[in-house]
Design an enzyme around this catalytic site. Structure first.
Site, PDB file in Angstrom:
ATOM      1  N   ASP A  30       0.856  -1.189   0.000  1.00 60.14           N
ATOM      2  CA  ASP A  30       0.000   0.000   0.000  1.00 60.14           C
ATOM      3  C   ASP A  30       0.889   1.235   0.000  1.00 60.14           C
ATOM      4  OD1 ASP A  30      -3.247   0.329   0.843  1.00 60.14           O
ATOM      5  OD2 ASP A  30      -2.010   2.129   1.046  1.00 60.14           O
ATOM      6  N   PHE A 156     -17.553 -10.034  -3.629  1.00 63.46           N
ATOM      7  CA  PHE A 156     -18.956  -9.816  -3.276  1.00 63.46           C
ATOM      8  C   PHE A 156     -19.177  -9.581  -1.782  1.00 63.46           C
ATOM      9  CE2 PHE A 156     -18.705 -12.326  -7.150  1.00 63.46           C
ATOM     10  CZ  PHE A 156     -19.493 -11.568  -8.012  1.00 63.46           C
ATOM     11  N   LYS A 212     -20.178  -8.726 -11.589  1.00 65.09           N
ATOM     12  CA  LYS A 212     -20.099  -7.901 -10.371  1.00 65.09           C
ATOM     13  C   LYS A 212     -21.100  -6.745 -10.436  1.00 65.09           C
ATOM     14  CE  LYS A 212     -18.906  -5.871  -6.674  1.00 65.09           C
ATOM     15  NZ  LYS A 212     -19.341  -6.377  -5.380  1.00 65.09           N
ATOM     16  N   GLY A 261     -37.669   1.509   2.931  1.00 66.72           N
ATOM     17  CA  GLY A 261     -37.397   2.615   3.845  1.00 66.72           C
ATOM     18  C   GLY A 261     -36.650   3.728   3.150  1.00 66.72           C
ATOM     19  N   CYS A 268     -20.523   1.344  -2.391  1.00 66.91           N
ATOM     20  CA  CYS A 268     -20.598   0.582  -3.638  1.00 66.91           C
ATOM     21  C   CYS A 268     -21.890   0.691  -4.437  1.00 66.91           C
ATOM     22  CB  CYS A 268     -20.235  -0.866  -3.376  1.00 66.91           C
ATOM     23  SG  CYS A 268     -18.453  -0.991  -3.060  1.00 66.91           S
ATOM     24  N   ARG A 334     -20.188   6.815   4.051  1.00 65.44           N
ATOM     25  CA  ARG A 334     -20.180   7.188   2.627  1.00 65.44           C
ATOM     26  C   ARG A 334     -21.570   6.964   2.007  1.00 65.44           C
ATOM     27  NH1 ARG A 334     -14.897   4.062   0.599  1.00 65.44           N
ATOM     28  NH2 ARG A 334     -15.591   2.642   2.225  1.00 65.44           N
TER      29      ARG A 334
END
Ligand SMILES: NC(=O)C1=CN([C@@H]2O[C@H](COP(=O)(O)OP(=O)(O)OC[C@H]3O[C@@H](n4cnc5c(N)ncnc54)[C@H](O)[C@@H]3O)[C@@H](O)[C@H]2O)C=CC1
Ligand SMILES: O=C(O)[C@H]1O[C@H](OP(=O)(O)OP(=O)(O)OC[C@H]2O[C@@H](n3ccc(=O)[nH]c3=O)[C@H](O)[C@@H]2O)[C@H](O)[C@@H](O)[C@@H]1O
Length: 430
Positions: A30, A156, A212, A261, A268, A334
């Site tokens: 990373d 997933f 996906k 709701g 995503c 998010r």
């Protein structure tokens, strides 16, 4: 197998810890040094049940982290688990995936022996074959199918269930254009497929990429369809949850993802549906149904606020927002539905007080101007109304806390609060 993983966020870290658990030797790469330091210390950079235990067990032995791409040369397979954010127009930005591919290709230039590059990021059909593969050839100086190859293996997992979803998946999808990458993926996942009866879908690169998007678009649209039905139910005084329970008994419909709701959020569904709509547009196809699913989703927070308006003007009044995370079990805010709800309340001149068991700090960065309470009881005290945005279990147990409200009005966007005497209770779709 020796595996390297580029990007140690939600997906990369889960993948790293779980592949180490399956017996592989894993190197996480990373650009963020603090993430690397935490991983090497066996400390989880993200909050996911079960992840801390796996990292504590494998860090320093089967799992190490580094900021150097050179480490890929000591591995057989590299996963790209880099972000694919939305651009302004909704289309995906593959810039980080391309950047990671270039650094990876440069590092592989010196590598002897074969190497497989697997795209784990969510990317629109054609990205792996038309962007990643040519960049890899260019920067590594090697030819695809001659020692180096690409595959696409979508993920997933759900946030809050990442480890259990990875170790006990509904399916595995392996996309490639040649047999070599497929057999490498079979071997890599063998410890998992041997454990249980996991369906494995072996397909092409573009199909894997599309599976996906189709998965997420289907689920998001399923919720929006139920929200649309729920909105109609509300107009006719019908309980959408009773309707959902009944239609869910039909195997062809299925009982999951029918909770109507205030709509879907998270990192995503909104991004992936927007990317698929933009990809369709770019290809000259108008994805009208997916656009409608987004419209319904945008509408739900407005409907919640309109129901609140029916109970009086909130200008200058204290309004509690119960739940700030995009769903329970995470501190991720998010695209949380709480964002348009808080904004709508501020636009009405309300004094907003937010409460969430774990997501307060993150929402404070988005809305520093509102008050944050450290319990639901404190948020409700003196409030003229409350709106419920996240279905945290603890909201189901709220009872006499409502007695401390100045005006006991609750508009529930998640069907989590229990109706009680003395409470003016309004459900969004029931
Ligand atoms: N979050 C989720 O639940 C799921 C996400 N996905 C997909 O997986 C992909 C990754 O998403 P997340 O894990 O959520 O991302 P994230 O934002 O949590 O993490 C990405 C990581 O990549 C690192 N990074 C950025 N540029 C880099 C570079 N050039 N080299 C090395 N590291 C770099 C960042 O420092 C960060 O640690 C996305 O395409 C997403 O759509 C798929 C399934 C589930
Ligand atoms: O691609 C991804 O990143 C992931 O996106 C979702 O996972 P996640 O966003 O973690 O959360 P979900 O549990 O799917 O919930 C998404 C949103 O839908 C809402 N939702 C869910 C279910 C429902 O019945 N009703 C409903 O409004 C939730 O409150 C939440 O805001 C998918 O479920 C994962 O399979 C996928 O890997």
């Amino acid at each position: 197998m020796n595996v390297s993983i580029i990007g140690s966020g939600y997906v990369g870290t889960t993948l790293a810890a779980c592949l180490a658990e399956l017996g592989h030797t894993v190197t996480a790469i990373d650009v963020d040094e603090s993430v690397v330091d935490r991983l090497n210390a066996g400390d989880a950079p993200i909050h996911e049940p079960g992840l801390a235990d796996l990292l504590a067990e494998h860090a320093g032995t089967r799992l190490t982290a580094t900021t150097s791409y050179d480490a890929v040369r000591d591995t057989d397979v590299t996963f790209l688990a880099l972000p694919t954010p939305s651009r302004e127009d909704g289309s995906i930005d593959t810039g980080l995936v391309e950047q990671g591919t270039e650094s990876l290709g440069a590092a592989l230039r010196e590598k002897q022996g074969s190497h497989l590059v697997v795209v784990k990021s969510t990317v629109v059909p054609g990205t792996t074959a038309d962007r990643v593969a040519p960049l890899l050839e260019e920067t590594s100086g090697k030819r695809l199918g001659e020692g180096i190859d690409v595959a696409m293996n979508p993920e997933f997992l759900r946030e809050g269930h990442a480890v259990s979803d990875f170790l006990d998946p509904d399916k595995l999808v392996f996309g490639a254009e040649r047999e070599g990458p497929i057999s490498t993926l079979r071997e890599l996942y063998r410890p998992l497929t041997e454990r249980g009866d996991v369906p494995v879908v072996e397909t092409g690169l573009r199909e894997a990429e599309m599976i996906k998007y189709a998965n997420n678009a289907f689920l998001a649209t399923k919720i929006s369809l139920m929200n649309e039905l729920g909105n109609i139910c509300k107009e006719y005084g019908v309980d959408a949850y009773e309707v959902a329970d009944a239609i869910g008994l039909d195997d062809r419909i299925g009982s999951q993802f029918l909770a109507s709701g205030v709509g879907w959020g998270g990192s995503c569904f909104p991004k992936d549906v927007a990317a698929l709509v933009a990809a369709a547009d770019a290809a000259g196809y108008d994805a009208g149904l997916l656009k409608a699913a987004v419209d319904v989703n945008d509408q739900q927070p407005r409907r919640l606020l309109a129901l609140l308006d029916d109970h009086g003007d909130v200008a200058g009044e204290r309004v509690a927002v119960l739940g700030l995370a995009f769903k329970p079990g995470t501190d991720d805010v998010r695209e949380s539905r709480a964002i348009p709800v808080i904004q709508g309340l501020l636009d009405r001149g309300a004094d907003v007080v937010g409460y969430d068991p774990v997501a307060t700090d993150r929402m404070r960065q988005r809305f520093p101007e509102i008050e944050y309470a450290d319990s639901a009881a404190a948020a409700l005290r003196g409030a003229h109304a409350a709106v419920v945005v996240t279905d945290w279990d603890e909201f189901a147990a709220l009872d006499e806390e409502f007695e401390a409200m100045a005006r006991p009005v609750v508009v529930d966007g998640r069907r989590i609060v229990e109706r009680r005497d003395g409470l003016t209770y309004e459900g969004l779709t029931w």
